[in-house]
Design an enzyme around this catalytic site. Structure first.
Site, mmCIF file in Angstrom:
data_model
loop_
_atom_site.group_PDB
_atom_site.id
_atom_site.type_symbol
_atom_site.label_atom_id
_atom_site.label_comp_id
_atom_site.label_asym_id
_atom_site.label_seq_id
_atom_site.Cartn_x
_atom_site.Cartn_y
_atom_site.Cartn_z
ATOM 1 N N ASP A 144 0.837 -1.212 0.000
ATOM 2 C CA ASP A 144 0.000 0.000 0.000
ATOM 3 C C ASP A 144 0.869 1.258 0.000
ATOM 4 O OD1 ASP A 144 -2.163 -1.594 -0.034
ATOM 5 O OD2 ASP A 144 -2.668 -1.356 2.095
ATOM 6 N N CYS A 145 1.959 1.204 0.759
ATOM 7 C CA CYS A 145 2.795 2.402 0.858
ATOM 8 C C CYS A 145 3.872 2.467 -0.226
ATOM 9 C CB CYS A 145 3.399 2.501 2.248
ATOM 10 S SG CYS A 145 4.016 0.940 2.882
#
Lengths: 388, 134
Positions: free
Chosen positions: A129-130
């Site tokens: 996600d990051c």
């Protein structure tokens, strides 16, 4: 008369320090005696330039957009470690490349980076996600990286074995090519110019010592791996077998490609030639007496590398003067000896460090911690059983 | 009379033609074939040690070049790249005839006339500074 680090540094700042190499100092001590020489000389420079496998670089590439958490990383086809934070890696000197094998390894990438060449960076990731990016393929130079520093876990061995081959087959080893039937002997040392042989009990070399490292000013960061200060010594304290080692750190961006070179040992692997120079402050007569050591008083063992065991038989104890003479007599046979580390380059480094100090560009750093004496080596026991 | 080592490279179309014979017939040169091979592209390579009058050798070389044959003077079949060599000495360990040895100041010196072309030094050099000319 004892001198302090501060007093010597003040002399360096005034351009008054007397700095000589560990080879030059031998004649000075013979001429003037230890006491007078200790007052006269302030710093003795030592150096070595030879293969040091336990070497490598920490690199930080900076973040791409979108960013990636680099997992599988190769640089010019050489795998680098992907188990650090997103764009940090450690590139080991002996890692072979996927296309050219040991002919081009981690050490060659490090040399090329220091030489300012562009290198090919490929990285893969699962994507998070990051860090959403899953693939990256680009070209980078040393100047593009945030940080790039060598952190070599084991360099500048204090003494090392000489190698011979007692078998009937030619051997390809990290001690070079060993001809069958005791055809030759190889050795790797700067001898009387070698850093740790000039400070056998590590009275001045410790954590934080400032050094010449690959052409940059680097530091001793820790004791090296396989640190063996419990090794056998002569009555003055000089190691007779491999002894202390040092972990070194230095900024690649300040290094010179001349002093960090990729190497190949046929049939063995890639390695790195590392240029290191260490200044020894002449604080007192004891230290002066240590640095006055000569090749004729430094000993090592000729070890038979054909025995495939950890404990290999010793055939003879020899001095570095004998090894440097070009041949050693073993069982009545004269056997040719050859060096593996470059004394010519070591001398150049000792001179270069000498010039830095004389010009006031390099100051001595007193160790912030001394290394332990009496530290012995452990082996690795192979334990039976699948689960424990 | 003089003796000289030359390396001839034959382009594809010249391979198979008896060029070297001309050196004997027309230019009165003696020669010793030290090495010869034809590669996968049918390019030929011939290492000769030629013996004769200096003017004849020069004329012979001109003749070969006129026939699109590459001619290179060779001292030794191995060359040491001085920019790569660090004078470590690893090559001297395998040089049984002392063609590669350390000088008194620990620089590497290459006595190319002593070389027996075993090529072990090429493998022994950690810097890969020694390469075979052929």
């Amino acid at each position: 008369m004892a001198k302090s680090y501060q007093e010597i540094n003040e002399k360096i700042a005034r351009g008054e320090a007397v700095v000589v190499t560990a080879e030059e100092v031998i004649g000075i001590v013979k001429e003037r005696g230890v006491k007078e020489a200790a007052e006269y000389v302030d710093v003795v420079t030592t150096a070595t330039f030879g293969p040091m496998c336990s070497s490598g670089a920490f690199l930080n590439f900076g973040h791409s957009d979108p960013p990636i958490r680099m997992g599988e990383i190769t640089i010019n086809g050489v795998e680098a470690y992907g188990g650090l934070a997103a764009v940090d890696t450690y590139l080991g000197a002996t890692q072979p490349s996927k296309d050219r094998g040991i002919e081009y390894g981690g050490a060659h990438v490090i040399h090329d980076l220091i030489a300012g060449k562009e290198v090919h960076l490929v990285a893969k990731s699962q994507g998070t996600d990051c860090y959403p990016r899953t693939e990256l393929d680009t070209w980078v130079k040393l100047e593009d990286l945030n940080e790039a520093y060598l952190f070599n876990p084991r360099n500048v061995y204090q003494n090392y074995n000489a190698a011979i081959n007692g078998s009937s087959q030619r051997l390809y080893t990290y001690m070079g090519i060993l001809q069958p039937n005791m055809g030759n002997i190889t050795y790797s040392t700067a001898g009387e110019l070698s850093p740790l042989l000039n400070d056998p009990l590590l009275k001045t070399i410790g954590m934080g010592t400032r050094i010449f490292f690959g052409g940059a000013q680097g530091h001793v960061s820790w004791m090296g791996t396989q640190f063996n200060t419990a090794c056998p010594r002569d009555d003055k304290g000089y190691p007779q077998t491999p002894g202390a080692t040092l972990a070194l750190i230095g900024n690649m961006k300040e290094m010179d490609p001349k002093y960090i070179r990729g190497a190949v040992y046929e049939g063995y692997g890639a390695s790195m030639f590392v240029g290191v120079g260490i200044p020894i402050p002449i604080l007192n007569e004891e230290i002066m007496a240590f640095v006055a050591v000569e090749n004729k008083d430094l000993y090592t063992n000729v070890i038979d590398y054909s025995v495939p065991k950890k404990a290999k038989p010793t055939l003879k104890k020899v001095s570095y003067a004998e090894l440097r003479s070009g041949s050693v007599d073993i069982n009545g046979k004269s056997i040719k000896t050859s060096p593996l580390s470059s004394l010519k380059m070591a001398r150049e480094i000792a001179e270069e460090l000498n010039n830095w100090i004389k010009k006031g560009d390099f100051f001595l750093q007193e160790p912030i911690q001394s290394f332990p004496m009496g530290n012995s080596l452990k082996g690795l026991e192979i334990k039976e059983g699948e689960s424990r | 009379m003089m003796t000289k080592k030359i390396l001839l490279s034959f382009p594809q179309k010249s391979a198979g033609q008896p060029m070297a014979m001309e050196l004997i017939k027309t230019y009165h040169l003696d020669f010793n074939i030290l090495k010869a091979f034809i590669d996968d592209n049918i390019k030929g390579t011939l290492l000769l040690e030629i013996k004769g009058e200096e003017a004849d050798i020069e004329a012979g070389i001109v003749f070969l070049r006129q026939n699109q044959i590459g001619v290179k003077d060779i001292q030794s079949v191995v060359e040491v790249d001085e920019n790569k060599c660090v004078s470590c000495g690893a090559c001297t360990a395998v040089c049984a005839v002392g063609a590669l040895e350390m000088t008194a100041d620990w620089s590497l010196v290459h006595h190319d006339d002593k070389c027996l072309e075993c090529m072990l030094c090429v493998k022994a050099c950690p810097m890969r500074a020694i390469h075979a000319v052929i």
